[in-house]
Design a protein around this motif. Structure first.
Motif, mmCIF file in Angstrom:
data_model
loop_
_atom_site.group_PDB
_atom_site.id
_atom_site.type_symbol
_atom_site.label_atom_id
_atom_site.label_comp_id
_atom_site.label_asym_id
_atom_site.label_seq_id
_atom_site.Cartn_x
_atom_site.Cartn_y
_atom_site.Cartn_z
ATOM 1 N N SER A 163 0.843 -1.186 0.000
ATOM 2 C CA SER A 163 0.000 0.000 0.000
ATOM 3 C C SER A 163 0.883 1.241 0.000
ATOM 4 O O SER A 163 1.690 1.429 0.907
ATOM 5 C CB SER A 163 -0.913 0.014 1.230
ATOM 6 O OG SER A 163 -1.742 1.166 1.227
ATOM 7 N N ALA A 164 0.743 2.067 -1.022
ATOM 8 C CA ALA A 164 1.571 3.268 -1.158
ATOM 9 C C ALA A 164 0.684 4.512 -1.190
ATOM 10 O O ALA A 164 -0.467 4.464 -1.619
ATOM 11 C CB ALA A 164 2.417 3.205 -2.418
ATOM 12 N N GLY A 165 1.248 5.617 -0.725
ATOM 13 C CA GLY A 165 0.536 6.884 -0.753
ATOM 14 C C GLY A 165 1.522 8.013 -0.599
ATOM 15 O O GLY A 165 2.685 7.880 -0.979
ATOM 16 N N THR A 166 1.083 9.119 -0.048
ATOM 17 C CA THR A 166 1.975 10.238 0.254
ATOM 18 C C THR A 166 2.267 10.232 1.748
ATOM 19 O O THR A 166 1.376 9.970 2.559
ATOM 20 C CB THR A 166 1.349 11.577 -0.157
ATOM 21 O OG1 THR A 166 1.232 11.630 -1.585
ATOM 22 C CG2 THR A 166 2.209 12.755 0.303
ATOM 23 N N LEU A 167 3.517 10.514 2.102
ATOM 24 C CA LEU A 167 3.924 10.543 3.513
ATOM 25 C C LEU A 167 4.899 11.688 3.731
ATOM 26 O O LEU A 167 5.829 11.874 2.945
ATOM 27 C CB LEU A 167 4.582 9.210 3.895
ATOM 28 C CG LEU A 167 5.075 9.081 5.343
ATOM 29 C CD1 LEU A 167 3.905 9.123 6.319
ATOM 30 C CD2 LEU A 167 5.864 7.783 5.517
ATOM 31 N N TRP A 168 4.691 12.444 4.808
ATOM 32 C CA TRP A 168 5.604 13.515 5.182
ATOM 33 C C TRP A 168 6.672 12.984 6.131
ATOM 34 O O TRP A 168 6.470 11.987 6.831
ATOM 35 C CB TRP A 168 4.835 14.628 5.895
ATOM 36 C CG TRP A 168 4.020 15.515 5.004
ATOM 37 C CD1 TRP A 168 3.370 15.153 3.857
ATOM 38 C CD2 TRP A 168 3.741 16.905 5.213
ATOM 39 N NE1 TRP A 168 2.700 16.224 3.322
ATOM 40 C CE2 TRP A 168 2.909 17.319 4.136
ATOM 41 C CE3 TRP A 168 4.093 17.829 6.183
ATOM 42 C CZ2 TRP A 168 2.440 18.626 4.025
ATOM 43 C CZ3 TRP A 168 3.630 19.122 6.077
ATOM 44 C CH2 TRP A 168 2.813 19.525 5.007
#
Length: 318
Positions: A163-168
């Motif tokens: 599962s991939a997304g945006t991360l800070w």
């Protein structure tokens, strides 16, 4: 009249080109960059150029006869799993200093092939040509950080594995909230979706609420964006979750996640539509999840946050 299948393929290919173009701009230098950060102690943004440090111990998976027997006969008799791949996209698939294809995806696919009693054979290709090559029978499976989407599922089947997304990310010990970052300096690689879409939308919400805008600081490379945070030139950075997690691992504790991953979607391995190979890959991955080797591989690359509990066939969310 029904939709023309050729037009669907062409539309999908165009989407693939744009999708991969963003990835290429985003990550062409990231593996060299993060390696430089680790080796140089992050002394300056001009220290890039070293090779990326890769995990020294690859997981060895043994053949499981019950699962291996589900492999389509043509593949089983060849003894090979032909895998189409496009690089670079560190830390998932890229070349090390010796020119060998390495990465999280590679280690996982090697373990999958081992479970199936097959020898993996990686063949480089343009990203937009991988799915058509699977449809044409040149590749058995694709492995290039494909997002499983409804549109792509019209052409191939997917086995989800991450599962991939945006991360800070933020300096260790900071308290940055991506949902309340008005007035903060946020580093990002230029031309990425984070620079063109995510951060401008967040900043607009700030100004509409009478708050100071987010100061978006674009860099030509991800290494420079990461270094800016380590050196205190930016309060945080935003990138695709595998990239951020790998940067956190490579900086040896200097960075940590800021908030949770968002806008997540599954990565999947594409196979020919209706192929029983999908079920073989699914069972092999379930086995690796159960025996802990999946977690070991993800941990080696610092990608535990994107692990999934249960793979599915065609798990697109949009």
């Amino acid at each position: 009249m029904a939709d023309d299948p050729k037009q669907k393929v062409e539309a999908t290919v165009l989407g693939e080109i744009q999708d991969r173009r963003t990835k290429i701009w985003r990550l062409a230098a990231v593996f060299a960059a993060t390696g430089a950060l680790a080796l140089s102690g992050c002394s300056s943004s001009s220290d890039s150029g070293g090779g990326s440090e890769t995990p020294s111990t690859a997981v060895q998976a043994d053949k499981v006869d019950e699962i291996a027997n589900t492999v389509p006969e043509a593949i089983k008799s060849s003894g090979k799993l032909i895998i189409g791949v496009n690089i670079p996209y560190a830390p998932n698939e890229f070349k090390d200093e010796s020119g060998q294809i390495v990465g999280f995806d590679v280690d996982l696919m090697n373990a999958i092939a081992g479970t199936l009693g097959l020898t993996p054979e990686y063949r480089e290709a343009d990203f937009a040509k991988i799915i058509p090559s699977i449809q044409g029978g040149s590749f058995n499976v694709g492995m290039s950080s494909f997002t499983d989407s409804k549109e792509r599922e019209e052409q191939v089947d997917f086995v989800t594995y991450f599962s991939a997304g945006t991360l800070w990310a933020q300096p260790a010990g900071s308290d940055i909230d991506p949902d309340n970052a008005c007035g903060k300096k946020v580093a990002v690689q230029a031309t990425t979706v984070q620079e063109t879409d995510e951060l401008p939308a967040r900043s607009q919400k700030c100004t509409e609420a009478g708050q100071p805008p987010i100061e978006i600081i674009p860099f030509d490379s991800q290494d420079a964006a990461t270094n800016a945070v380590v050196l205190g030139q930016a309060d945080a950075m935003s990138a695709d979750s595998p990239v951020t997690l790998y940067a956190i691992k490579q900086t040896n504790g200097k960075l940590e996640p800021a908030g949770e991953m968002f806008d997540s979607a599954p990565y999947g391995w594409p196979v020919e539509k209706g192929s029983p190979l999908a079920q073989s890959l699914l069972q092999a991955l379930e086995h690796l999840i159960e025996n802990g080797q999946y977690k070991e591989i993800a941990t080696n690359w610092g990608l535990e946050q994107g692990m999934i509990d249960k793979p599915v066939i065609n798990g697109a969310v949009s």
